[in-house]
Design a protein around this motif. Sequence first.
Motif, short mmCIF file in Angstrom:
data_model
loop_
_atom_site.label_atom_id
_atom_site.label_comp_id
_atom_site.label_asym_id
_atom_site.label_seq_id
_atom_site.Cartn_x
_atom_site.Cartn_y
_atom_site.Cartn_z
N ARG A 247 -2.42 -6.26 -6.02
CA ARG A 247 -1.29 -5.81 -5.35
C ARG A 247 -0.42 -5.04 -6.28
NH1 ARG A 247 2.28 -9.21 -0.90
NH2 ARG A 247 4.20 -7.78 -0.63
N GLU B 249 4.00 -2.23 -2.34
CA GLU B 249 3.71 -2.44 -0.97
C GLU B 249 2.19 -2.11 -0.67
OE1 GLU B 249 6.46 -0.20 1.23
OE2 GLU B 249 7.94 -1.19 0.81
N THR B 250 1.49 -1.70 -1.75
CA THR B 250 -0.01 -1.50 -1.59
C THR B 250 -0.87 -2.47 -2.31
OG1 THR B 250 0.61 0.87 -1.73
CG2 THR B 250 -1.56 0.43 -2.28
N ARG C 28 -4.93 -3.39 -2.87
CA ARG C 28 -6.20 -2.62 -3.21
C ARG C 28 -7.49 -3.39 -3.60
NH1 ARG C 28 -5.42 1.91 -7.63
NH2 ARG C 28 -7.59 1.79 -7.53
N ALA D 230 -5.42 2.98 3.73
CA ALA D 230 -4.44 4.24 3.71
C ALA D 230 -5.34 5.42 3.10
CB ALA D 230 -3.33 3.98 2.58
N LEU E 185 -7.59 1.27 -0.62
CA LEU E 185 -5.95 1.23 -0.62
C LEU E 185 -5.55 0.82 0.72
CD1 LEU E 185 -6.91 2.70 -3.51
CD2 LEU E 185 -4.51 3.33 -3.54
N PRO F 201 -2.13 -1.05 3.19
CA PRO F 201 -0.72 -1.85 3.13
C PRO F 201 -0.72 -3.17 2.89
CG PRO F 201 -0.95 -0.42 5.22
CD PRO F 201 -2.27 -0.61 4.50
#
Length: 350
Positions: free
Chosen positions: A130, A133-134, A136, A175, A208, A210
């Motif tokens: 992390r 705010e993303t 993966r 995303a 990826l 949120p």
Amino acid sequence: MTRLPTQGHSSPPTSSTTVLASVVYGLDAFIARLGAQPVDVFSQCGLEGRLSSTPSETVLLGAYCRTLDYAASKTATANFGLWFGHQFEPRRLGMLGYAALSSSVLGDALDNLAAFFPIHQDNSIVTHSRQGETARLDYDVGDPLLHDHRQDAELTLAVLCNIIRDACGENWSPATVHFRNRAPSCTDEHEKVFGCKVLFGQETNSILFPATNLTTPMPAADGLLFSAIKDGLLQIQAHKQSVEQDFLLQVRRVILDLLPHGQPSITQVAERLGCPYWTLQRRLAASGFTHRLLVEDVRRQHALKYLRNGEHSVSQTAFLLGYSEGSAFTRAFTRWHGCSPRSWQGLDRA
């Protein structure tokens, strides 16, 4: 002098990386649905098409990747792996799938998936991280002999996406999705499967999304089931480690048997074991050894055994350990134990 592996072997190097056989589930039916004969595809690629009832049963990842490539050709489905992964239910992954699905929230599911993935598939990693705010998920195969595994990478990311959708709903989309391989001729299908922009030629195979999704509850959360699955996966891990330890012991015995004839090459050891030298090389690497280091370790351990209680002279020990000159053995022994073999014998008798 060590004899190096010669060139011109009749067969090219093949990977010994394995994956649990649960990945084969439904592959025959999917191939048939697309108009090809599963038996022909499996036999051509050296993959057993039926599932074993043993949870720890494995298949070669290289054979699995070849099967995906060949199935793509025979079914005229360029993105075969992508579509097979898209329809693959996570529970069909067996214990790995249930470890994720029975977790409490999505973040825990992905952490558990990453932790247990090396048990599911050798020489491979799934990383959950992390950044702000993303969140993966990254997937990679560390075996250099499997550098071209587009179908497998697309299949795996599609299955990982399905695990996230199990928590967030079937209409959830990342995303963005990244693939290391070059863009295939048609990428519209990738954006249809993932529901987002898909980039190719990237550094990693990644999803990826949120980070707020990570707290989403898993619908089938079950602490008792997760504990049982965890125990099962750890048993598989212990079994694999036991197999590798037995293999190392066998290699050590072969090296010791060959040493009186001189330092054995990796080719000579592999021939005695009945396997290609590259398979031996890869299995040693998986256990943290190179051939050279293992030969030295065998010599170091047995030097003390042969010299203890005066059972063998220094010259006899040097011969048994494959040294053509006693001085070379003395230098090696001094490096290992901080004194010459004659001095050590004197200390041992004192």
